[in-house]
Design an enzyme around this catalytic site. Structure first.
Site, PDB file in Angstrom:
ATOM      1  N   HIS A 174       9.503  -5.444   1.314  1.00 33.08           N
ATOM      2  CA  HIS A 174      10.830  -4.693   0.766  1.00 33.08           C
ATOM      3  C   HIS A 174      10.823  -3.211   0.957  1.00 33.08           C
ATOM      4  O   HIS A 174      11.286  -2.297   0.218  1.00 33.08           O
ATOM      5  CB  HIS A 174      10.845  -5.066  -0.800  1.00 33.08           C
ATOM      6  CG  HIS A 174      10.949  -6.443  -1.212  1.00 33.08           C
ATOM      7  ND1 HIS A 174      10.595  -7.136  -2.140  1.00 33.08           N
ATOM      8  CD2 HIS A 174      11.336  -7.412  -0.360  1.00 33.08           C
ATOM      9  CE1 HIS A 174      10.660  -8.228  -2.370  1.00 33.08           C
ATOM     10  NE2 HIS A 174      11.362  -8.626  -1.002  1.00 33.08           N
ATOM     11  N   ASN A 196      -2.848 -15.907 -10.374  1.00 37.87           N
ATOM     12  CA  ASN A 196      -1.738 -15.399 -11.388  1.00 37.87           C
ATOM     13  C   ASN A 196      -2.134 -15.678 -12.916  1.00 37.87           C
ATOM     14  O   ASN A 196      -2.626 -16.611 -13.085  1.00 37.87           O
ATOM     15  CB  ASN A 196      -0.325 -15.797 -10.965  1.00 37.87           C
ATOM     16  CG  ASN A 196       0.773 -14.859 -11.214  1.00 37.87           C
ATOM     17  OD1 ASN A 196       0.762 -13.934 -10.565  1.00 37.87           O
ATOM     18  ND2 ASN A 196       1.939 -15.387 -12.045  1.00 37.87           N
TER      19      ASN A 196
HETATM   20  P1  NAD Z   1       7.334 -10.347 -10.681  1.00 37.35           P
HETATM   21  O1  NAD Z   1       7.569  -9.542 -11.664  1.00 37.35           O
HETATM   22  O2  NAD Z   1       8.335 -11.516 -10.396  1.00 37.35           O
HETATM   23  O3  NAD Z   1       5.897 -11.295 -10.759  1.00 37.35           O
HETATM   24  C1  NAD Z   1       4.747 -10.674 -11.067  1.00 37.35           C
HETATM   25  C2  NAD Z   1       3.937 -11.905 -11.548  1.00 37.35           C
HETATM   26  O4  NAD Z   1       2.293 -11.213 -11.816  1.00 37.35           O
HETATM   27  C3  NAD Z   1       4.072 -12.564 -12.947  1.00 37.35           C
HETATM   28  O5  NAD Z   1       4.108 -13.763 -12.605  1.00 37.35           O
HETATM   29  C4  NAD Z   1       2.940 -12.051 -13.820  1.00 37.35           C
HETATM   30  O6  NAD Z   1       2.670 -13.077 -14.815  1.00 37.35           O
HETATM   31  C5  NAD Z   1       1.849 -11.510 -12.924  1.00 37.35           C
HETATM   32  N1  NAD Z   1       0.836 -10.573 -13.541  1.00 37.35           N
HETATM   33  C6  NAD Z   1       1.208  -9.590 -14.027  1.00 37.35           C
HETATM   34  N2  NAD Z   1       0.116  -8.675 -13.994  1.00 37.35           N
HETATM   35  C7  NAD Z   1      -0.953  -9.553 -13.930  1.00 37.35           C
HETATM   36  C8  NAD Z   1      -2.217  -9.404 -14.025  1.00 37.35           C
HETATM   37  N3  NAD Z   1      -2.936  -8.201 -14.266  1.00 37.35           N
HETATM   38  N4  NAD Z   1      -3.130 -10.363 -13.763  1.00 37.35           N
HETATM   39  C9  NAD Z   1      -2.693 -11.681 -13.233  1.00 37.35           C
HETATM   40  N5  NAD Z   1      -1.242 -11.763 -13.295  1.00 37.35           N
HETATM   41  C10 NAD Z   1      -0.382 -10.797 -13.559  1.00 37.35           C
HETATM   42  O7  NAD Z   1       7.192  -9.655  -9.126  1.00 37.35           O
HETATM   43  P2  NAD Z   1       6.995 -10.144  -7.737  1.00 37.35           P
HETATM   44  O8  NAD Z   1       6.774 -11.561  -7.529  1.00 37.35           O
HETATM   45  O9  NAD Z   1       6.450  -9.010  -7.096  1.00 37.35           O
HETATM   46  O10 NAD Z   1       8.711  -9.946  -7.470  1.00 37.35           O
HETATM   47  C11 NAD Z   1       9.686  -9.403  -7.924  1.00 37.35           C
HETATM   48  C12 NAD Z   1      10.143  -8.055  -7.156  1.00 37.35           C
HETATM   49  O11 NAD Z   1       9.516  -6.869  -7.880  1.00 37.35           O
HETATM   50  C13 NAD Z   1       9.826  -7.978  -5.749  1.00 37.35           C
HETATM   51  O12 NAD Z   1      10.529  -7.992  -4.979  1.00 37.35           O
HETATM   52  C14 NAD Z   1       9.218  -6.398  -5.670  1.00 37.35           C
HETATM   53  O13 NAD Z   1       9.693  -5.517  -4.763  1.00 37.35           O
HETATM   54  C15 NAD Z   1       9.572  -5.803  -6.885  1.00 37.35           C
HETATM   55  N6  NAD Z   1       8.521  -4.856  -7.692  1.00 37.35           N
HETATM   56  C16 NAD Z   1       7.864  -4.048  -7.053  1.00 37.35           C
HETATM   57  C17 NAD Z   1       6.949  -3.231  -8.022  1.00 37.35           C
HETATM   58  C18 NAD Z   1       5.906  -2.597  -7.225  1.00 37.35           C
HETATM   59  O14 NAD Z   1       5.915  -1.903  -6.098  1.00 37.35           O
HETATM   60  N7  NAD Z   1       4.650  -2.236  -7.953  1.00 37.35           N
HETATM   61  C19 NAD Z   1       6.946  -3.281  -9.128  1.00 37.35           C
HETATM   62  C20 NAD Z   1       7.813  -3.970 -10.006  1.00 37.35           C
HETATM   63  C21 NAD Z   1       8.808  -4.735  -9.147  1.00 37.35           C
END
Ligand code: NAD
Ligand code: ZN
Length: 245
Positions: A116, A214
């Site tokens: 992304h 996860n």
């Molecule tokens: P998502 O938010 O859909 O999923 C994140 C997953 O991680 C969730 O299922 C959650 O339960 C799990 N999770 C969170 N913290 C955790 C931990 N400490 N230990 C274990 N599990 C944990 O995110 P996604 O799948 O990446 O998809 C969503 C979109 O969000 C992507 O397209 C991405 O580009 C964007 N995004 C990116 C960022 C970033 O760059 N850090 C932040 C927010 C969203």
């Protein structure tokens, strides 16, 4: 189960990681599902789509500037460091990430495919002038949006994929990486956003083992050979020990 997954990592010829926002929550960057709710007070189409950006770059930057400052100051998590260490020991060939925060690179990972895009660069939508984001944009709270130094336009867009954008050639590169893999580790992603989530069944079809780490169920648990449920910092610590990392 942890011991078995550690053995798979140890024996893999070509291991690839697929990461999502969950690897960065321990770095202080919220994911989409947390209570902090990235979209709590805004319409994502206003601040995270190309149409919304074009309509009002000021509104776009008012939303993103505090988040960009947080990204600049964030430090890699245990999961980022674990993957970087695996790569440096020759045990991980690539990280395919949905994140745009650059933390895998900060942790030392070298082969990172950013599905992304990232907030590293800005590109002028009028004249094409491109520049480094952190070096060129004022991230103080009351900062004004960036202006193109070449043509004066306000349409300096970060090099991230927004809603309504297509993924670039990096998708084909990631698919090739997955076809070559014999082990896919998915960390911190709900595996609900396509086309990236489709890399998991592709890995299966290509004969790779699939492991999902996860804290909650994902859209692809049924495709996995092993699912490790828990906090990533705990899980990677448990895996690191038998691998001697
Ligand atoms: P998502 O938010 O859909 O999923 C994140 C997953 O991680 C969730 O299922 C959650 O339960 C799990 N999770 C969170 N913290 C955790 C931990 N400490 N230990 C274990 N599990 C944990 O995110 P996604 O799948 O990446 O998809 C969503 C979109 O969000 C992507 O397209 C991405 O580009 C964007 N995004 C990116 C960022 C970033 O760059 N850090 C932040 C927010 C969203
Ligand atoms: Zn310009």
């Amino acid at each position: 189960m942890i011991g078995m997954v550690a053995r798979w990592i140890d024996q893999a010829r070509h291991a690839v990681a697929l990461t999502g926002a969950g690897v960065s929550t321990e770095s202080g960057i919220p994911d989409f599902r947390s209570d902090a709710g990235l979209w709590k007070d805004v319409d994502p189409m206003d601040v995270a789509s190309t149409a919304g950006f074009e309509e009002d770059p000021r509104r776009f930057y008012r939303f993103w500037i505090p988040k960009l400052a947080a990204i600049r100051d964030a430090q890699p998590s245990a999961a980022h460091r674990f993957l970087a260490r695996l790569e440096s020991r020759g045990r991980m060939q690539a990280v395919v990430t949905q994140n745009v925060d650059g933390l895998h690179q900060k942790a030392g990972s070298r082969r990172v495919l950013e599905m992304h895009g990232s907030f590293r660069r800005l590109e002028c939508q009028v004249c094409g002038h491109s520049m480094d984001l952190q070096a060129s944009i004022d991230l103080r709270e009351d900062a004004k949006p960036p202006i193109c130094p070449s043509c004066g336009s306000l349409r300096m867009k970060p090099s991230v994929v927004l809603f309504g954008d297509m993924l670039g050639p990096v998708l084909a590169e990631a698919e090739q990486e997955i076809r070559d893999a014999d082990l896919l580790l998915c960390l911190g992603s709900s595996l609900a956003v396509f086309p990236v989530a489709g890399l998991v069944p592709l890995a299966r079809r290509s004969g790779a083992k699939v492991v999902i780490l996860n804290r909650e169920t994902t859209g692809m648990d049924d495709e996995a050979d092993a699912v490790l449920r828990g906090e990533l910092s705990d899980l990677v610590q448990e895996l690191a020990a038998p691998l001697g990392l």
